[in-house]
Design a protein around this motif. Sequence first.
Motif, PDB file in Angstrom:
ATOM      1  N   ARG A 141     -10.098  26.036   4.852  1.00 14.36           N
ATOM      2  CA  ARG A 141      -9.322  26.007   5.960  1.00 14.36           C
ATOM      3  C   ARG A 141      -9.858  26.339   7.551  1.00 14.36           C
ATOM      4  O   ARG A 141      -9.790  25.591   8.521  1.00 14.36           O
ATOM      5  CB  ARG A 141      -8.046  26.906   5.993  1.00 14.36           C
ATOM      6  CG  ARG A 141      -7.218  26.729   4.617  1.00 14.36           C
ATOM      7  CD  ARG A 141      -6.572  25.267   4.467  1.00 14.36           C
ATOM      8  NE  ARG A 141      -5.850  25.562   3.608  1.00 14.36           N
ATOM      9  CZ  ARG A 141      -5.617  24.169   2.748  1.00 14.36           C
ATOM     10  NH1 ARG A 141      -6.209  23.150   3.016  1.00 14.36           N
ATOM     11  NH2 ARG A 141      -4.693  24.261   1.647  1.00 14.36           N
ATOM     12  N   VAL A 142     -10.836  27.364   7.445  1.00 15.90           N
ATOM     13  CA  VAL A 142     -11.436  27.514   8.662  1.00 15.90           C
ATOM     14  C   VAL A 142     -12.553  26.364   9.123  1.00 15.90           C
ATOM     15  O   VAL A 142     -12.983  26.282  10.353  1.00 15.90           O
ATOM     16  CB  VAL A 142     -12.264  28.786   8.427  1.00 15.90           C
ATOM     17  CG1 VAL A 142     -11.227  30.041   8.569  1.00 15.90           C
ATOM     18  CG2 VAL A 142     -13.484  28.944   7.723  1.00 15.90           C
ATOM     19  N   ARG A 143     -12.979  25.454   8.258  1.00 19.21           N
ATOM     20  CA  ARG A 143     -13.826  24.442   8.286  1.00 19.21           C
ATOM     21  C   ARG A 143     -13.251  23.179   9.081  1.00 19.21           C
ATOM     22  O   ARG A 143     -13.623  22.248   9.354  1.00 19.21           O
ATOM     23  CB  ARG A 143     -15.038  24.076   7.337  1.00 19.21           C
ATOM     24  CG  ARG A 143     -15.945  25.264   6.982  1.00 19.21           C
ATOM     25  CD  ARG A 143     -16.664  24.890   5.700  1.00 19.21           C
ATOM     26  NE  ARG A 143     -17.636  25.984   5.537  1.00 19.21           N
ATOM     27  CZ  ARG A 143     -17.717  26.884   4.402  1.00 19.21           C
ATOM     28  NH1 ARG A 143     -17.028  27.089   3.749  1.00 19.21           N
ATOM     29  NH2 ARG A 143     -18.926  27.766   4.320  1.00 19.21           N
ATOM     30  N   ALA A 144     -11.922  23.310   8.654  1.00 16.21           N
ATOM     31  CA  ALA A 144     -11.068  21.951   8.766  1.00 16.21           C
ATOM     32  C   ALA A 144     -10.924  21.724  10.054  1.00 16.21           C
ATOM     33  O   ALA A 144     -11.030  22.571  10.985  1.00 16.21           O
ATOM     34  CB  ALA A 144      -9.468  22.200   7.909  1.00 16.21           C
ATOM     35  N   ALA A 148      -4.404  19.444   6.938  1.00 16.36           N
ATOM     36  CA  ALA A 148      -4.474  19.120   5.512  1.00 16.36           C
ATOM     37  C   ALA A 148      -3.026  18.836   5.064  1.00 16.36           C
ATOM     38  O   ALA A 148      -1.888  19.349   5.217  1.00 16.36           O
ATOM     39  CB  ALA A 148      -4.967  20.427   4.469  1.00 16.36           C
ATOM     40  N   THR A 149      -2.905  18.075   3.942  1.00 18.36           N
ATOM     41  CA  THR A 149      -1.626  17.553   3.617  1.00 18.36           C
ATOM     42  C   THR A 149      -1.424  17.865   1.930  1.00 18.36           C
ATOM     43  O   THR A 149      -0.570  17.728   1.200  1.00 18.36           O
ATOM     44  CB  THR A 149      -1.374  15.967   3.324  1.00 18.36           C
ATOM     45  OG1 THR A 149      -2.720  15.239   2.808  1.00 18.36           O
ATOM     46  CG2 THR A 149      -1.281  15.649   4.998  1.00 18.36           C
ATOM     47  N   GLU A 150      -2.602  18.120   1.285  1.00 24.85           N
ATOM     48  CA  GLU A 150      -2.833  18.519  -0.093  1.00 24.85           C
ATOM     49  C   GLU A 150      -2.595  20.036  -0.146  1.00 24.85           C
ATOM     50  O   GLU A 150      -3.306  20.911   0.216  1.00 24.85           O
ATOM     51  CB  GLU A 150      -4.085  18.293  -0.799  1.00 24.85           C
ATOM     52  CG  GLU A 150      -4.167  18.532  -2.207  1.00 24.85           C
ATOM     53  CD  GLU A 150      -5.463  18.283  -2.707  1.00 24.85           C
ATOM     54  OE1 GLU A 150      -5.635  18.598  -3.952  1.00 24.85           O
ATOM     55  OE2 GLU A 150      -6.203  17.763  -2.020  1.00 24.85           O
ATOM     56  N   SER A 288     -23.516  26.070   3.487  1.00 25.27           N
ATOM     57  CA  SER A 288     -22.695  24.938   3.619  1.00 25.27           C
ATOM     58  C   SER A 288     -21.754  24.686   2.601  1.00 25.27           C
ATOM     59  O   SER A 288     -21.137  23.874   2.540  1.00 25.27           O
ATOM     60  CB  SER A 288     -23.732  23.623   3.843  1.00 25.27           C
ATOM     61  OG  SER A 288     -24.409  23.667   2.918  1.00 25.27           O
ATOM     62  N   GLU A 289     -21.667  25.632   1.448  1.00 25.69           N
ATOM     63  CA  GLU A 289     -20.697  25.445   0.408  1.00 25.69           C
ATOM     64  C   GLU A 289     -19.403  25.828   0.563  1.00 25.69           C
ATOM     65  O   GLU A 289     -19.017  26.883   1.111  1.00 25.69           O
ATOM     66  CB  GLU A 289     -21.309  26.561  -0.630  1.00 25.69           C
ATOM     67  CG  GLU A 289     -20.370  26.330  -1.937  1.00 25.69           C
ATOM     68  CD  GLU A 289     -20.067  25.140  -2.568  1.00 25.69           C
ATOM     69  OE1 GLU A 289     -18.729  24.689  -2.456  1.00 25.69           O
ATOM     70  OE2 GLU A 289     -20.873  24.532  -2.826  1.00 25.69           O
ATOM     71  N   PRO A 290     -18.669  24.834   0.803  1.00 29.48           N
ATOM     72  CA  PRO A 290     -16.944  25.098   1.009  1.00 29.48           C
ATOM     73  C   PRO A 290     -16.198  26.016   0.434  1.00 29.48           C
ATOM     74  O   PRO A 290     -15.263  26.273   0.924  1.00 29.48           O
ATOM     75  CB  PRO A 290     -16.707  23.545   1.012  1.00 29.48           C
ATOM     76  CG  PRO A 290     -17.400  22.726  -0.056  1.00 29.48           C
ATOM     77  CD  PRO A 290     -18.770  23.339   0.314  1.00 29.48           C
TER      78      PRO A 290
END
Length: 336
Positions: A141-144, A148-150, A288-290
């Motif tokens: 979420r903090v990288r978005a 988001a719709t899913e 960088s790992e989400p």
Amino acid sequence: MSDTASAARGHRPVLTPSPVVAAEHRPSPGPVAVGPESADHIVEAIEAGGGTVSGIDDDTRGLVWLSHKAIDELDEVLTKHPSIEWVQLPMAGVDMFAPIFAKYADKPKPLWTSAKGAYSEPVAEHAVALTLALLRVFPKRVRATSWATEPEGISLYGANVVVVGAGGIGLEVLRLLAPFDVSITVVRRSTEPVPGAARTVASSSLADVLPDADVVIVAAAMTDDTSKMFGAHEFEIMKPTAVLVNIARGGLVDTDALVDALAAKGIWGAGLDVTSPEPLPDGHPLWSEPRALITPHQADTPDMVAPLLAERIRHNVAALGGDGEFIGVVDPAQGY
């Protein structure tokens, strides 16, 4: 805010009793020194415990060592002043002092005490914060940069939680998780039941309890036996919806295996306040790992720690001059 309300804030000092110190290990009362540099609040704690603060000399009986880096200097001080019979260390995890412990493993003195258990509340608080953040996909979420719709997210309520380690931090984690009605399994050296846990198993049974775990919180001591206790096999048998939180020592987890497990979506996420290597280098895949959430070993900040360490020192100085009921006793042969 009133002075009374302000004074009431903050973490409770946790004074978990240690085994009674045998006569041969009990240090003699005497002056206490602070090194490698002093601090006013530590001097005040020593005096509050009934101790006398002195420089480091042949009359010194206790030494409060405030650095986890000046290890060679500590070694030199103890070699030069064998009259020092008690050493208070500033850390909860003391694996960095292993080279010195090895020199004194078969000697009755000095008595070693650490801050283990003293920082339980802030570190456990951080562990729960990481847990909730991972389950609710905060790293993603903090990288978005768009809505988001899913729908994604897992609730902590009713989860199966494995807590590895039953020291002060582990016990405080149990207390903080109680409102979530979780079922907790504690993994420790012995199978002696831990209050608040549904079951307690030995470390050798870790692989038996991981497949059912929704959350795994690592709060164990770092020793030769626990190094990389979480590796490729452990991640392979965990649920793809399980999260791992490590607030103990980075070396308890095989970093390469964790990177692979996260990349393959073998587990839901990992929250790490400690890493191996540490500091985690710029450009490391975990950055960088989400599915990873990294904090820079700040589960307990200096402001949080200062009063808690001071209270531990006050208590142990009182023990030096009085009843000998030291807290946080370290076995140099075992390293914790």
